[in-house]
Motif scaffolding. Structure first.
Motif, PDB file in Angstrom:
ATOM      1  N   ALA A 187      -3.807   2.124  -1.740  1.00 18.05           N
ATOM      2  CA  ALA A 187      -3.381   2.139  -0.338  1.00 18.05           C
ATOM      3  C   ALA A 187      -4.507   1.781   0.626  1.00 18.05           C
ATOM      4  N   GLU A 215      -4.511  -1.553   2.913  1.00 19.72           N
ATOM      5  CA  GLU A 215      -4.428  -1.402   4.368  1.00 19.72           C
ATOM      6  C   GLU A 215      -5.595  -2.132   5.035  1.00 19.72           C
ATOM      7  N   GLY A 254       0.810  -1.210   0.000  1.00 21.44           N
ATOM      8  CA  GLY A 254       0.000   0.000   0.000  1.00 21.44           C
ATOM      9  C   GLY A 254       0.842   1.258   0.000  1.00 21.44           C
ATOM     10  N   GLY A 255       2.021   1.196   0.573  1.00 21.07           N
ATOM     11  CA  GLY A 255       2.911   2.354   0.566  1.00 21.07           C
ATOM     12  C   GLY A 255       3.477   2.647  -0.799  1.00 21.07           C
ATOM     13  N   VAL A 314      -0.330   4.284  -4.229  1.00 24.04           N
ATOM     14  CA  VAL A 314      -1.163   5.295  -3.567  1.00 24.04           C
ATOM     15  C   VAL A 314      -2.643   5.048  -3.825  1.00 24.04           C
TER      16      VAL A 314
END
Length: 371
Positions: free
Chosen positions: A243, A247, A236-237, A240
């Protein structure tokens, strides 16, 4: 006048020695309300002791009572595992016709590395507490003088060394020496008990092995999940636009980990100990059954010996009558204890299985609720 019962235990108004003497102690029956109980025992506050030669755990044993046999209404002593084992052995010696509750195994269960870990110590504390409560609830064992000493003596080691002359003699008087006597056949009711115990312990052993394997696989799966979840956070980092859902997946896996860990702990700490206790309990019952068989075999041999003698006797010899009394005492006490054990077993397994069903429902609710 002979003031001892056939099982060798002296009779007095404060300490019934067999099921036949329980008529004067009806208020002690397990079915009665807690308000009528006059002896309460708890095991708590485990403490670790590190000495030069060894490291061990002691537990606080607290007793509250209104019985006349006790000098004080409340006692608090510290005992280690070997003290509990001493009590069990003494009860077996002095009350051979009764079922003595089992202790948890002395050695660490396979797979448990640290016997001083909080989890292991707490599991053992619960088992020792249950052991004493089983004795406390028994209308005969709870009046045993060895039990009284265990609950009240500040220095039990000194007491062990000096011994108890009277009680030692009592113990010796009830050790049956059967020689080469061989039982012809068990009465049908005791044969049925033996068959039931064999089947029961076999089934529980199978359930125990499968449950341990399930727990092992759950823990292995838990390790994988803990490595699996963070991967989505890392992903997820880098993405974008993805994300938020990534998460979400990571958090969902984290919740699954927590729920599975709780379920595995419940099985290890609540489910398995009960199975093991009843496996040991069935072995204890088998041992009492074997003692009963030995006394019956001795009685049958004595009867045959009398029948073979040609000289006429006005009555059956006294030793044969005493042996018959021992058989009858064993029969009465074993049947009473078997009934008590069955009642306890039904209650314990009802609570255990319903509890495990609830835990599994809660687990799936937590897991599905995270989706």
């Amino acid at each position: 006048q002979d003031l001892s019962l056939p099982n060798g235990t002296p009779v007095d108004t404060s300490s019934p020695a067999s099921s036949s003497s329980l008529l004067n102690r009806l208020q002690l029956d397990d079915d009665l309300d807690g308000e009528t109980r006059d002896l309460f025992v708890t095991v708590d506050d485990p403490k670790k002791h590190v000495c030069t030669m060894e490291t061990y755990i002691t537990y606080r044993v607290t007793t509250k009572t209104t019985r006349a046999e006790f000098d004080l209404p409340e006692y608090s002593v510290r005992r280690r595992y070997q003290d509990f084992d001493w009590l069990r052995i003494k009860l077996e010696e002095s009350q051979p016709t009764h079922l003595i509750p089992p202790l948890p195994e002395k050695f660490v269960v396979k797979g448990v590395v640290d016997r001083f870990s909080e989890e292991f110590v707490e599991t053992r504390r619960k088992a020792l507490d249950k052991f004493l409560k089983r004795i406390t609830d028994h209308p005969v064992l709870s009046f045993n003088e060895h039990f009284n000493v265990f609950l009240t003596a500040k220095d039990l080691n000194a007491y062990k060394k000096q011994g108890m002359a009277l009680l030692s003699k009592m113990g010796e008087s009830v050790k049956y020496v059967t020689g080469g006597y061989k039982l012809k056949s068990r009465p049908l009711e005791f044969a049925a008990i033996g068959e039931y115990l064999d089947t029961f312990s076999l089934k529980l052993g199978t359930i125990d092995r499968i449950a341990q394997r399930i727990i092992k696989e759950q823990l292995e799966y838990l390790v994988e999940l803990r490595e699996y979840g963070p991967v989505y956070s890392t992903w997820g980092g880098l993405e974008v636009e993805l994300a938020e859902p990534l998460e979400g997946v990571s958090a969902c896996i984290g919740n699954c980990c927590t729920a599975l860990e709780e379920l595995s702990e419940d099985m290890s700490e609540d489910f398995l100990p009960v199975l093991r206790e009843y496996i040991l309990y069935s072995e204890s019952m088998k041992n009492v059954l074997k003692k009963r068989d030995q006394v019956q075999a001795e009685y049958e041999a004595k009867l045959e010996a009398v029948a073979l003698k040609k000289e006429e006797r006005p009555k059956v010899p006294t030793d044969v009558e005493k042996c018959q009394d021992r058989v009858e005492c064993f029969n009465a006490d074993l049947k009473a204890d078997m009934e008590r054990w069955q009642n306890n077993k039904r209650q314990d397994f009802r609570q255990l299985l319903m509890g495990m069903a609830d835990k599994n429902i809660q687990y799936y609710e937590k897991v599905c609720g995270t989706a």
